[in-house]
Design a protein around this motif. Structure first.
Motif, short mmCIF file in Angstrom:
data_model
loop_
_atom_site.label_atom_id
_atom_site.label_comp_id
_atom_site.label_asym_id
_atom_site.label_seq_id
_atom_site.Cartn_x
_atom_site.Cartn_y
_atom_site.Cartn_z
N GLN A 33 0.82 -1.21 0.00
CA GLN A 33 0.00 0.00 0.00
C GLN A 33 0.86 1.27 0.00
N ASP A 34 2.17 1.11 0.15
CA ASP A 34 3.09 2.25 0.19
C ASP A 34 3.87 2.44 -1.11
N ILE A 59 -4.17 8.81 -6.09
CA ILE A 59 -2.87 9.48 -6.12
C ILE A 59 -2.54 9.78 -4.68
N PHE A 60 -1.31 9.50 -4.26
CA PHE A 60 -0.96 9.71 -2.87
C PHE A 60 0.45 10.25 -2.73
N ALA A 61 0.70 10.87 -1.58
CA ALA A 61 2.03 11.40 -1.25
C ALA A 61 2.76 10.38 -0.39
N GLN A 62 4.07 10.30 -0.60
CA GLN A 62 4.92 9.48 0.26
C GLN A 62 5.29 10.31 1.49
N ASP A 63 5.06 9.75 2.67
CA ASP A 63 5.44 10.44 3.91
C ASP A 63 6.93 10.29 4.16
N ASP A 64 7.44 11.13 5.06
CA ASP A 64 8.84 11.03 5.45
C ASP A 64 9.01 10.54 6.89
N SER A 65 7.90 10.36 7.61
CA SER A 65 7.99 9.86 8.98
C SER A 65 6.72 9.10 9.33
N PRO A 66 6.77 7.77 9.31
CA PRO A 66 7.89 6.95 8.87
C PRO A 66 8.10 7.10 7.37
N PHE A 68 8.66 6.80 3.49
CA PHE A 68 8.08 6.08 2.36
C PHE A 68 6.86 5.25 2.75
N THR A 69 5.98 5.89 3.53
CA THR A 69 4.68 5.30 3.83
C THR A 69 3.60 6.17 3.20
#
Length: 180
Positions: A33-34, A59-66, A68-69
């Motif tokens: 899912q990431d 469409i989604f954004a990759q987080d940085d914490s944690p 690449f979630t």
């Protein structure tokens, strides 16, 4: 890493920059899912930016914490037709529009904590843009049209530049009319 294009502009989020592109995702599959088969990565001169993942219906954004979630997400059909996207980065945020409608927005990320190769190198490159498939844990069949970078959204031309442009256009118009 070696700089491939030393004349590439500095992507300063205070001045703002945008990336326009045309995309249609025909088919996409992912084992997590990431992850997404098609991604857009835009990192400014301070290594801050955003990575967006494109599925057939999201469409989604990759987080940085944690790191690449799956972050903020928009339900959006990327499959049925080619879409004109504009990713605008300014100050501390980003906005993604699709056919002139804002569909996703959020804060810029810092992915410099990425480990392993090539991630530890890529996400530490300033002024970095990537458009395509960057993972082995997803796949995609897509069509990509034009890709255009506008590197300084806050730049306002000097009035003399407008006067020179008007003079040039007027001269060309007068010359064409005279020859006819």
């Amino acid at each position: 890493p070696q700089i491939i294009n030393p004349s590439f502009p500095s992507l300063n989020d205070a001045d703002g920059y945008s990336l326009s592109f045309q995309l249609q995702v025909f088919a996409e599959s992912h084992v997590s899912q990431d992850r997404a088969g098609f991604s857009v990565i835009a990192l400014g001169n301070n290594n801050r930016g955003i990575e967006l993942g494109f599925w057939e219906d999201h469409i989604f954004a990759q987080d940085d914490s944690p790191i690449f979630t799956h972050g903020e997400d928009a339900v959006f059909n990327t499959k049925d037709s080619e879409v004109d996207y504009v990713l605008t980065i300014q100050n501390d945020g980003y906005v993604l529009s699709a056919d002139t409608q804002n569909i996703l927005s959020g804060s810029l990320r810092d992915y410099t904590a990425a480990t392993g190769l090539p991630a530890s190198v890529v996400y530490n490159l300033p002024n970095y843009l990537f458009v395509g498939d960057d993972t082995t844990s997803a796949s995609v069949d897509f069509a990509l049209g034009s890709v255009v970078l506008n590197s300084n959204l806050s730049a306002v031309p000097e009035p003399s530049a407008f006067a020179a442009l008007s003079l040039l256009v007027g001269t060309v118009g007068w010359t064409r009319r005279r020859r006819v």
